[in-house]
Design a protein around this motif. Structure first.
Motif, PDB file in Angstrom:
ATOM      1  N   VAL A  46      37.773  36.057  32.602  1.00  8.31           N
ATOM      2  CA  VAL A  46      37.560  36.759  33.866  1.00  8.31           C
ATOM      3  C   VAL A  46      38.192  35.953  34.998  1.00  8.31           C
ATOM      4  CG1 VAL A  46      35.865  37.694  35.480  1.00  8.31           C
ATOM      5  CG2 VAL A  46      35.409  37.744  33.015  1.00  8.31           C
ATOM      6  N   THR A  47      39.061  36.606  35.751  1.00  6.44           N
ATOM      7  CA  THR A  47      39.635  35.986  36.946  1.00  6.44           C
ATOM      8  C   THR A  47      38.769  36.361  38.134  1.00  6.44           C
ATOM      9  OG1 THR A  47      41.860  36.146  36.023  1.00  6.44           O
ATOM     10  CG2 THR A  47      41.680  35.775  38.390  1.00  6.44           C
ATOM     11  N   LEU A  48      38.043  35.396  38.659  1.00  2.39           N
ATOM     12  CA  LEU A  48      37.110  35.661  39.751  1.00  2.39           C
ATOM     13  C   LEU A  48      37.864  35.829  41.063  1.00  2.39           C
ATOM     14  CD1 LEU A  48      34.385  33.004  38.873  1.00  2.39           C
ATOM     15  CD2 LEU A  48      34.400  35.438  38.283  1.00  2.39           C
ATOM     16  N   ALA A  52      38.065  41.653  39.762  1.00  3.14           N
ATOM     17  CA  ALA A  52      37.805  40.619  38.751  1.00  3.14           C
ATOM     18  C   ALA A  52      38.462  41.044  37.447  1.00  3.14           C
ATOM     19  CB  ALA A  52      36.305  40.415  38.568  1.00  3.14           C
ATOM     20  N   TYR A  53      39.669  40.578  37.207  1.00  2.00           N
ATOM     21  CA  TYR A  53      40.393  40.958  36.007  1.00  2.00           C
ATOM     22  C   TYR A  53      39.664  40.427  34.777  1.00  2.00           C
ATOM     23  CZ  TYR A  53      43.836  41.093  39.759  1.00  2.00           C
ATOM     24  OH  TYR A  53      44.468  41.310  40.953  1.00  2.00           O
ATOM     25  N   GLY A  54      39.486  41.270  33.783  1.00  2.00           N
ATOM     26  CA  GLY A  54      38.816  40.872  32.553  1.00  2.00           C
ATOM     27  C   GLY A  54      37.325  41.127  32.555  1.00  2.00           C
ATOM     28  N   LEU A  55      36.753  41.568  33.685  1.00  2.00           N
ATOM     29  CA  LEU A  55      35.308  41.799  33.755  1.00  2.00           C
ATOM     30  C   LEU A  55      34.887  42.966  32.862  1.00  2.00           C
ATOM     31  CD1 LEU A  55      32.761  40.760  35.296  1.00  2.00           C
ATOM     32  CD2 LEU A  55      33.121  42.656  36.893  1.00  2.00           C
ATOM     33  N   ALA A  56      35.748  43.956  32.708  1.00  2.00           N
ATOM     34  CA  ALA A  56      35.396  45.128  31.899  1.00  2.00           C
ATOM     35  C   ALA A  56      35.125  44.742  30.452  1.00  2.00           C
ATOM     36  CB  ALA A  56      36.517  46.166  31.973  1.00  2.00           C
ATOM     37  N   ALA A  57      35.907  43.800  29.914  1.00  2.00           N
ATOM     38  CA  ALA A  57      35.711  43.391  28.522  1.00  2.00           C
ATOM     39  C   ALA A  57      34.356  42.721  28.329  1.00  2.00           C
ATOM     40  CB  ALA A  57      36.835  42.450  28.099  1.00  2.00           C
ATOM     41  N   VAL A  58      33.942  41.918  29.290  1.00  2.00           N
ATOM     42  CA  VAL A  58      32.638  41.256  29.203  1.00  2.00           C
ATOM     43  C   VAL A  58      31.518  42.282  29.351  1.00  2.00           C
ATOM     44  CG1 VAL A  58      31.169  39.467  30.197  1.00  2.00           C
ATOM     45  CG2 VAL A  58      33.648  39.137  30.111  1.00  2.00           C
ATOM     46  N   VAL A  89      31.612  33.228  24.251  1.00  2.00           N
ATOM     47  CA  VAL A  89      32.061  32.403  25.372  1.00  2.00           C
ATOM     48  C   VAL A  89      32.855  33.272  26.342  1.00  2.00           C
ATOM     49  CG1 VAL A  89      33.495  30.427  26.051  1.00  2.00           C
ATOM     50  CG2 VAL A  89      32.149  30.338  23.934  1.00  2.00           C
ATOM     51  N   VAL A  90      32.582  33.075  27.627  1.00  2.00           N
ATOM     52  CA  VAL A  90      33.357  33.719  28.689  1.00  2.00           C
ATOM     53  C   VAL A  90      34.069  32.619  29.468  1.00  2.00           C
ATOM     54  CG1 VAL A  90      33.281  35.070  30.818  1.00  2.00           C
ATOM     55  CG2 VAL A  90      31.822  35.699  28.891  1.00  2.00           C
ATOM     56  N   MET A  91      35.374  32.755  29.624  1.00  6.12           N
ATOM     57  CA  MET A  91      36.138  31.804  30.430  1.00  6.12           C
ATOM     58  C   MET A  91      36.395  32.418  31.803  1.00  6.12           C
ATOM     59  SD  MET A  91      38.836  29.875  27.906  1.00  6.12           S
ATOM     60  CE  MET A  91      39.725  31.297  27.285  1.00  6.12           C
ATOM     61  N   VAL A  92      36.212  31.617  32.842  1.00  2.22           N
ATOM     62  CA  VAL A  92      36.433  32.095  34.206  1.00  2.22           C
ATOM     63  C   VAL A  92      37.558  31.289  34.840  1.00  2.22           C
ATOM     64  CG1 VAL A  92      34.075  32.906  34.535  1.00  2.22           C
ATOM     65  CG2 VAL A  92      34.648  30.554  35.118  1.00  2.22           C
ATOM     66  N   ASP A  93      38.345  31.986  35.622  1.00  3.75           N
ATOM     67  CA  ASP A  93      39.453  31.366  36.345  1.00  3.75           C
ATOM     68  C   ASP A  93      39.353  31.819  37.791  1.00  3.75           C
ATOM     69  OD1 ASP A  93      41.662  29.861  36.795  1.00  3.75           O
ATOM     70  OD2 ASP A  93      43.096  31.261  35.911  1.00  3.75           O
TER      71      ASP A  93
END
Length: 379
Positions: free
Chosen positions: A211-213, A227-233, A354-358
């Motif tokens: 997720v790109t915050l 927030a790119y990638g939030l939908a997958a989480v 695991v969720v990675m945040v950027d």
């Protein structure tokens, strides 16, 4: 290039991340050596004068004469006499100030450098006279040497060091290479977690998403669409009906973890009755964010979902000990050892992954969103 396509892709991902994160190391190395090398190699302008020495009568094999002249010029006696002529009795003359240059079969040029043209000419003549005297000490068995032409006063100056631009270019290139080598060593030692395979290798868990915050909006709630990638989480959490999920991270990632919780709560609020457990400030901020997303709209009852803010692994012990799924939150590029410790210290009956945040930097342009047939938040 050797290696499988997946290995080559892995190196490309690591190289891209390393240059983005440690570009300042490469720039600092290039700038540092680019400035330092010209200062170290620069020399002041000086004048060069030449006095010519010749063999008048030769009594030995012509092949031996050049070696004899070079040996005499490099002798201790000549070193002392040259130092005396340069005004440094008993000392030494810098190697770049005096030089013996063969100019023919029986001729040599004694070159001298000085910052003053008159001093350069005087030094060349004085050293040449001493050189002739030392050559003639062997007597007629070797030959007779003399000065053929005394030094003229030079009118133009020159520098013995490389041009400043050349030294700067070499310094920039060398500094950049050293910076890249340092970055490669750091990346190789820390083994940053960047892909799903890295997560599995370090912690034995699956990667839920990256997720790109969004950047800070000055206190206003962030838009989940940014927030790119939030939908997958969200898609992984939505099937958990009337459940609690604990999000855990290292203490250094507290702000990013809480921002992720608020974004998840706001994204899932239209289809889930989301409740955020944590500090009063976090709960209040999440409530405001969900209200702005239409969570208070009237409608049919919705399944519940509790997002628990787990500050640190040991602090999750304060959560009631019924089966609570855990989500580990790490920084994109987290060292493998740090993820391994976090996974080992976390407690829970079920590890979701695991969720990675950027964190996106302020001022970065927003990328256009691709429309999909169905969003996880509205499915």
């Amino acid at each position: 290039m050797n290696g499988s396509p997946d290995q080559r892709s892995s190196w490309r991902v690591r190289a891209s991340w390393a240059l983005r994160k440690y570009l300042f190391v490469v720039v600092a190395g290039a700038a540092g050596l680019g400035i330092a090398l010209p200062l170290v190699t620069s020399t002041s302008e000086s004048y060069r004068a030449q006095t010519v020495v010749v063999v008048r009568e030769r009594a030995i094999d012509p092949v031996v004469v050049p070696s004899y002249a070079s040996a005499v010029f490099a002798s201790d006696a000549m070193r002392l006499r040259a130092a005396s002529a340069a005004g440094s009795p008993g000392g030494a003359v810098a190697a770049d100030r005096l030089r013996l240059v063969p100019t023919g079969a029986d001729t040599w040029s004694v070159e001298a450098r000085a910052q003053d043209p008159l001093a350069a000419a005087a030094l060349a003549d004085a050293v040449a006279e001493a050189f002739v005297e030392e050559l003639n000490r062997a007597g007629g068995d070797v030959g007779t040497f003399s000065i053929a032409a005394r030094a003229g006063v030079p009118t133009t100056s020159s520098s013995t060091g490389p041009p400043g631009w050349a030294a700067a270019a070499v310094g920039v290139a060398a500094g950049a290479v050293l910076g890249l080598l340092l970055v490669a060593v750091v990346v190789g030692a820390t083994r940053p977690v960047l892909r799903a395979r890295d997560v599995t290798s370090a912690a034995g868990q699956r990667l839920i998403g990256v997720v790109t915050l969004p950047a800070d909006r000055g206190g206003r709630p962030s838009d989940p669409a940014d927030a790119y990638g939030l939908a997958a989480v969200s898609a992984v959490l939505l099937p958990l009906v009337d459940a609690s999920v604990v999000l855990v991270s290292r203490r250094q990632l507290t702000a990013q973890r809480r921002q992720l919780i608020i974004l998840l709560a706001r994204a899932m609020a239209p289809v889930r009755d989301v409740f955020v457990s944590g500090s009063p400030d976090l709960a209040a901020e999440a409530t405001r964010a969900m209200a702005g997303a239409g969570a208070d709209a009237a409608g049919t009852p919705r399944p519940g979902l509790e997002l628990v803010d787990g500050v640190a692994p040991l602090e999750t012990l304060e959560v009631p000990q019924w089966p609570l799924p855990l989500v580990l939150v790490i920084r994109y590029g987290e060292p493998s050892a740090a993820l391994r410790r976090l996974a080992a210290d976390s407690v829970g009956d079920e590890m979701l992954g695991v969720v990675m945040v950027d964190q996106r930097r302020s001022g970065v342009a927003r990328r256009p969103r691709k429309r999909s047939p169905a969003s996880p938040a509205t499915a």
